[in-house]
Motif scaffolding. Structure first.
Motif, short mmCIF file in Angstrom:
data_model
loop_
_atom_site.label_atom_id
_atom_site.label_comp_id
_atom_site.label_asym_id
_atom_site.label_seq_id
_atom_site.Cartn_x
_atom_site.Cartn_y
_atom_site.Cartn_z
N LEU A 186 55.60 -57.41 69.04
CA LEU A 186 55.00 -57.92 67.61
C LEU A 186 55.16 -56.77 66.75
O LEU A 186 55.59 -57.09 65.50
CB LEU A 186 53.44 -58.05 67.87
CG LEU A 186 53.05 -59.60 67.85
CD1 LEU A 186 51.35 -59.68 67.85
CD2 LEU A 186 53.48 -60.11 66.67
N ALA A 187 55.10 -55.52 66.88
CA ALA A 187 55.34 -54.21 65.96
C ALA A 187 56.73 -54.32 65.73
O ALA A 187 57.24 -53.95 64.55
CB ALA A 187 54.72 -53.22 66.52
N ARG A 190 57.68 -57.02 63.15
CA ARG A 190 57.14 -56.50 61.82
C ARG A 190 58.14 -55.55 61.09
O ARG A 190 58.33 -55.57 59.78
CB ARG A 190 55.74 -56.03 62.03
CG ARG A 190 54.73 -56.97 62.39
CD ARG A 190 53.25 -56.42 61.80
NE ARG A 190 52.88 -55.11 62.67
CZ ARG A 190 52.09 -55.09 63.61
NH1 ARG A 190 51.89 -56.05 64.46
NH2 ARG A 190 51.91 -53.95 64.32
N GLU A 208 55.19 -57.02 52.05
CA GLU A 208 54.09 -56.89 53.11
C GLU A 208 53.45 -58.38 53.27
O GLU A 208 53.22 -58.55 54.62
CB GLU A 208 52.81 -56.16 52.06
CG GLU A 208 53.17 -54.87 52.24
CD GLU A 208 52.22 -53.90 51.58
OE1 GLU A 208 51.64 -52.89 52.26
OE2 GLU A 208 51.57 -54.24 50.60
N VAL A 211 55.97 -59.83 56.00
CA VAL A 211 55.79 -59.08 57.26
C VAL A 211 54.48 -59.84 57.85
O VAL A 211 54.33 -60.00 59.21
CB VAL A 211 55.45 -57.69 57.12
CG1 VAL A 211 55.09 -57.02 58.65
CG2 VAL A 211 56.74 -56.90 56.89
N LEU A 212 53.42 -59.92 57.07
CA LEU A 212 52.05 -60.46 57.56
C LEU A 212 52.40 -61.82 58.16
O LEU A 212 51.86 -62.44 59.03
CB LEU A 212 50.83 -60.49 56.64
CG LEU A 212 49.42 -61.07 56.99
CD1 LEU A 212 49.04 -60.29 58.23
CD2 LEU A 212 48.52 -60.96 56.00
N HIS A 215 54.16 -62.12 61.54
CA HIS A 215 53.25 -61.64 62.52
C HIS A 215 52.16 -62.98 62.90
O HIS A 215 52.10 -63.13 64.03
CB HIS A 215 52.25 -60.47 61.88
CG HIS A 215 51.04 -60.08 62.95
ND1 HIS A 215 51.32 -59.25 63.87
CD2 HIS A 215 49.96 -60.62 62.91
CE1 HIS A 215 50.05 -58.96 64.24
NE2 HIS A 215 49.24 -59.64 63.64
N ARG B 201 48.18 -48.12 68.45
CA ARG B 201 48.69 -47.91 67.20
C ARG B 201 47.53 -47.60 66.10
O ARG B 201 47.72 -47.69 64.96
CB ARG B 201 49.62 -49.07 66.91
CG ARG B 201 50.70 -49.21 67.64
CD ARG B 201 51.57 -50.54 67.31
NE ARG B 201 52.86 -50.54 68.25
CZ ARG B 201 53.78 -49.86 67.88
NH1 ARG B 201 54.10 -49.15 66.96
NH2 ARG B 201 54.96 -49.96 68.98
N PHE B 254 48.93 -51.56 58.53
CA PHE B 254 49.10 -53.08 58.64
C PHE B 254 47.79 -53.58 59.20
O PHE B 254 46.97 -52.95 60.10
CB PHE B 254 50.21 -53.37 59.54
CG PHE B 254 50.46 -54.81 59.99
CD1 PHE B 254 50.87 -55.79 59.02
CD2 PHE B 254 49.69 -55.49 61.13
CE1 PHE B 254 51.16 -57.19 59.25
CE2 PHE B 254 49.66 -56.88 61.32
CZ PHE B 254 50.28 -57.81 60.33
N ILE B 284 47.36 -56.17 49.79
CA ILE B 284 47.73 -57.03 50.85
C ILE B 284 46.42 -57.18 51.67
O ILE B 284 46.06 -58.30 52.27
CB ILE B 284 49.24 -56.90 51.52
CG1 ILE B 284 49.53 -58.32 52.28
CG2 ILE B 284 48.77 -55.80 52.69
CD1 ILE B 284 49.94 -59.20 51.55
#
Lengths: 298, 306
Positions: A186-187, A190, A208, A211-212, A215, B201, B254, B284
């Motif tokens: 998953l990372a 992203r 961003e 990317v979200l 995911h 992470r 994130f 975000i």
């Protein structure tokens, strides 16, 4: 400026066609937008009369002009050339004279999936007494239909079929494919989406959000298990395509043998929230698993 | 009292630079009572070996408690290729002492008070022997954590470490290896260790009146993040500068919708009068929190505001 407005127009005759389309055309002209009407001669004559002097502000290309390119190439060019600072309205018409090489189904799916963020109004006109296939496609492909009284929601609308080649064909092969088996996968997705977004000019919050969205698309594709157990059983991969200021991520998740059917409300919250971070979301459930596509734009 | 000893010479070992970088964040803020969460035993050993290497290198007396066969201490991972630099030699020299959990339970009589006395005696003995400091590593215990009473005992035992840390040069590393723990134990461990936590992470620490979170927060860690967040909220409610929890997300790279949802749920379940105040969140993250439904008790502070 809001994005795509894609309307089906089921009409009885050319007078009815003009009556239904005229308010939408006038609204775009009043806002200083562009209008292009590609219909057969009878419809052009009717619309010219109805528009009066404003007809000079409308372009009426010959019906066959649009078919000189292959369908994917036409759609890709459309996305690239449409202005973003004002609305464009296109009127098209289902016709028995459309060349067999033109893929109307692909065109409708691609409009829905690829042009969701563009300030564009598309009116797809279909005569009620025309071929049954035209009418079925019109009803399936349009979330709203245009009546004389205005727009109404269309219960027959369905997301494009999971095997639809849109947007994959117009966008060509994926720039990158990521297999996702665990949190590290998953990372990695992203990271790849962030790179792809930056390459096509998506920066800051837009990047961003892309990317979200990617995911969350993976988690949505993984079904209710994603809420309770990670890593999730089963195979999944994501294809990333990026061009012209937009990123499309398609996640394919094969159903795990242990996957339970979704409990009421399970994963619904994710599907409800995800559109806040992308321009277009489409999900497909089939016997072999789930597919999720997200389109992200600036 | 014994005099301080020269630190042993560092030996080569398997500790990777990647693992060292991962721990750097926490090590730079004096991780006196740290928990490392890992999804595999191998990863846990890799990260813990970094910590142990530093402790051995600094000349600390090290007590390791865990599950192993006491008749074969040489087969413990600390003595093997996954262990710290000089681990096997340190065991031979008596710098590292291994004790298996059944022996610990027997020696402390199976009580929290007895455990505290045991740990206290270990610290005093190490200082009497002249070691410059003391380090304690506790492996993932696999406790059932079946009810509130056991959870309270667990919290009291962890609090005992903190009491000792206030009095002695002691550093503690608690392992949480998720495959050997149940969901309840993972959640409660994260809650108890919210003040110093490294988990894949992301990591967290309490400092200067804020709970600082760093890294990637996603669905994979949402359960642990939720536990730690609730632990931080409970601690803030009792703190002199409470009851609000000030959480700093400026180093979060994130945050997904599941974790945004946890922020909202935690704020909703906070006792009356307590707010969760978020500092340093990116745009975000603001959007994610708003999208899942922000309760009034979750306050987002713009970075420009004091």
């Amino acid at each position: 400026m809001s994005g795509l407005v894609h309307l089906g127009v089921l009409y009885d005759d050319v007078a009815d066609l003009a009556a239904r389309c005229l308010p939408e055309i006038r609204a775009v002209l009043d806002e200083g937008g562009d209008v292009r009407v590609t219909v057969e001669r009878g419809g052009v004559r009717e619309l010219r009369e109805a528009l009066g002097p404003d007809a000079d502000r409308v372009t009426f290309p010959a019906p066959l002009d649009g078919f000189s390119q292959a369908t994917p190439a036409y759609l890709e060019a459309l996305r690239r050339t449409l202005p973003r600072d004002r609305r464009t309205l296109l009127v098209g018409q289902y016709s028995t004279r459309t060349p067999a090489s033109w893929d109307s189904g692909l065109a409708e799916d691609a409009v829905n999936l690829m042009l969701a963020d563009v300030p564009l109004t598309v009116l797809c006109a279909c005569e009620r007494t025309g071929p049954a296939g035209h009418r079925a496609l019109t009803e399936r492909s349009h979330r709203h239909l245009l009546e004389r009284g205005g727009r109404r929601s269309n219960a027959a609308f369905r997301d494009p079929d999971p095997v639809s080649p849109a947007p994959l064909r117009p966008w060509g092969p994926p720039g990158t494919t990521v297999r996702i088996a665990d949190a590290a996968g998953l990372a990695e997705l992203r990271r790849r989406v962030a790179e792809a977004a930056a390459d096509v000019g998506l920066v800051g919050e837009a990047r961003e959000a892309a990317v979200l969205a990617a995911h969350e698309a993976v988690l949505l594709a993984s079904g209710p298990d994603a809420d309770t157990a990670l890593p999730i059983a089963g195979e999944r991969f994501a294809e990333v395509r990026a061009r012209d200021g937009a990123v499309v991520v398609e996640v394919v998740s094969e159903r795990a043998a242990s996957s339970a059917p979704a409990a009421p409300g399970s994963a619904d919250w994710r599907r409800a929230v995800l559109p806040a971070f992308c321009s277009r979301l489409a999900t497909y459930d089939g016997g072999d698993g789930r597919r999720v596509r997200v389109l992200s734009c600036a | 009292m014994a005099t301080e000893r020269e630190p042993p010479v560092r030996c080569g070992g398997p500790t990777t630079e990647r693992a060292r970088r991962h721990l750097e964040f926490t090590l730079t803020v004096t991780p006196d009572h740290l928990m490392i969460v890992a999804d595999t035993e191998r990863r846990q050993h890799e990260l813990s070996a970094t910590w142990l290497s530093d402790e051995i290198g600094q000349g600390a007396k090290v007590y390791v408690k865990g599950w192993f066969d006491p008749a074969e201490p040489e087969r413990h991972w600390v003595a093997g290729p996954d262990g710290p630099r000089g681990g096997r030699a340190a065991i031979g020299l008596g710098q590292v002492e291994l004790c298996d959990f059944p022996s610990v339970i027997e020696r402390c009589g199976g009580t929290t008070e007895g455990l505290y006395r045991l740990q206290h005696d270990e610290v005093v003995r190490a200082m009497d022997e002249g070691w410059s400091s003391v380090a304690m590593l506790q492996e993932s215990a696999g406790r059932p954590m079946a009810d509130d009473a056991e959870a309270a005992e667990f919290a009291a035992q962890e609090s005992g470490y903190d009491t000792l840390i206030e009095r002695w040069p002691l550093r503690v590393l608690c392992q949480l290896t998720t495959p050997v723990e149940n969901e309840t134990a993972i959640w409660r461990s994260a809650a108890v260790h919210h003040a110093r936590l490294v988990d894949g992470r992301w990591s967290a620490r309490s400092e200067a009146g804020r709970w600082w979170v760093e890294g990637d927060l996603d669905a994979h860690v949402v359960h642990r993040f939720g536990g730690a967040l609730v632990g931080a909220l409970r601690r803030a409610a009792e703190a002199p500068d409470g009851p609000h929890l000030r959480i700093d997300l400026s180093a979060v790279s994130f945050l997904d919708i599941a974790c945004a949802r946890i922020l909202g749920l935690a704020a909703r379940s906070a006792p009356p009068g307590q707010e969760l105040v978020v500092h340093g969140a990116s745009r975000i993250v603001h959007r994610a929190v708003e999208a899942v439904g922000r309760p009034e008790t979750l306050v987002l502070v713009d970075e420009e505001e004091p």
